[in-house]
Design a protein around this motif. Structure first.
Motif, PDB file in Angstrom:
ATOM      1  N   VAL A 125       0.838  -1.209   0.000  1.00  0.00           N
ATOM      2  CA  VAL A 125       0.000   0.000   0.000  1.00  0.00           C
ATOM      3  C   VAL A 125       0.866   1.250   0.000  1.00  0.00           C
ATOM      4  O   VAL A 125       0.600   2.211  -0.734  1.00  0.00           O
ATOM      5  N   ARG A 126       1.929   1.234   0.809  1.00  0.00           N
ATOM      6  CA  ARG A 126       2.819   2.397   0.895  1.00  0.00           C
ATOM      7  C   ARG A 126       3.483   2.667  -0.464  1.00  0.00           C
ATOM      8  O   ARG A 126       3.525   3.809  -0.926  1.00  0.00           O
ATOM      9  N   ARG A 127       3.973   1.620  -1.080  1.00  0.00           N
ATOM     10  CA  ARG A 127       4.667   1.760  -2.371  1.00  0.00           C
ATOM     11  C   ARG A 127       3.719   2.272  -3.458  1.00  0.00           C
ATOM     12  O   ARG A 127       4.056   3.215  -4.211  1.00  0.00           O
ATOM     13  N   LEU A 128       2.539   1.690  -3.559  1.00  0.00           N
ATOM     14  CA  LEU A 128       1.587   2.104  -4.583  1.00  0.00           C
ATOM     15  C   LEU A 128       1.070   3.520  -4.336  1.00  0.00           C
ATOM     16  O   LEU A 128       0.849   4.283  -5.279  1.00  0.00           O
ATOM     17  N   THR A 129       0.904   3.894  -3.068  1.00  0.00           N
ATOM     18  CA  THR A 129       0.438   5.245  -2.740  1.00  0.00           C
ATOM     19  C   THR A 129       1.472   6.294  -3.135  1.00  0.00           C
ATOM     20  O   THR A 129       1.121   7.358  -3.675  1.00  0.00           O
TER      21      THR A 129
END
Length: 270
Positions: free
Chosen positions: A171-175
């Protein structure tokens, strides 16, 4: 007592239907209406492409490029999307596969033509590692083909449906990738207005790519054309996908909306 006319005495009373029968008739009517609506919508789509699609030469005297169409990737508002394998490159044996977005060259509504033209103009100018790459657009027979980067791992919506959840590092990477692409767009006065998990795609390395610029718009004021600094224009069109729409889009007479609608959608997605 009011006298009966000869005609009124011949009128046969309609038999009362049971509640079950009424429900069955209502369901049948709803199915017919849905089928008619679907048939009307199908008419707006371009026909399925032939096995081979030819792109006219880009330069005078150049060679036409040939795409071999593959499987259907899906349907959008008025477009269908197929895989397209590029041939006639003349170098090496590797194959290059793109996504071919196909629409009717001549649409029934001028508003749809204008919408599609705006989408092409905006998307063609976007160059960012987290935005689906636009390659070219051309007409073949009665359809217009838009050649786009193929995101082989589908959309984030597909991934969530399959896996039910994502890890916090994912989630952090895609955000971070999503916010970087939106920052790039907003710096160029472009708002997407239809950010949702179904429009966020994943390439072969699982990098996020923003796609579908059908509702995108440019925020430019009249004074900017004269080289003057002024507040950006705001849009008043009611658009977007229900679960992702920002409140200011739904509020009439409140001065319209701007780039903040994309920020709202990011919050909903995350």
């Amino acid at each position: 007592m009011e006298a009966l006319s000869p005609r009124s005495t011949n009128i046969q009373a309609r038999p009362k239907l049971s509640k079950l029968k009424e429900k069955q008739l209502a369901d049948e009517e709803a199915k017919r209406a849905e089928a008619a609506k679907k048939a009307l919508k199908e008419k707006e789509y371009a026909p399925a492409p032939p096995e081979w699609v030819l792109q006219p030469p880009i330069t005078k005297g150049g060679l036409a490029e040939k795409f071999r169409t593959g499987k259907c990737l899906g349907k959008g508002g008025f477009a269908i999307c197929y895989e397209g394998e590029l041939r006639n490159k003349g170098k090496g044996t590797g194959k290059t596969i793109y996504a071919l977005k196909i629409v009717k060259t001549y649409m029934n509504l001028k508003k749809m033509e204008d919408k599609f033209r705006t989408e092409l103009q905006i998307h063609a100018k976007m160059r960012h590692p987290n935005i689906v790459e636009f390659h070219r657009a051309f007409t073949f027979k009665d359809s217009t083909y838009v050649v786009l980067e193929l995101c082989s791992n589908g959309s984030i919506m597909d991934m969530v449906k399959k896996r039910r959840c994502l890890t916090l590092p994912e989630v952090r990477r895609l955000t971070v990738q999503l916010c970087g692409a939106i920052k790039y767009m907003h710096a160029r006065n472009v708002i997407h207005r239809d950010l949702k998990m179904g429009n966020l795609f994943l390439d072969h390395d699982m990098n996020l790519k923003i796609g579908d610029f059908g509702l995108a718009a440019v925020l430019v004021s009249k004074h900017e054309y004269q080289g003057l600094y002024d507040q950006k224009s705001r849009r008043t069109t009611l658009c977007g996908t229900p679960n992702y729409i920002a409140p200011e889009i739904l509020e009439k007479g409140k001065g319209g909306h701007d780039y903040k609608v994309d920020i709202w959608a990011i919050g909903v997605i995350v």
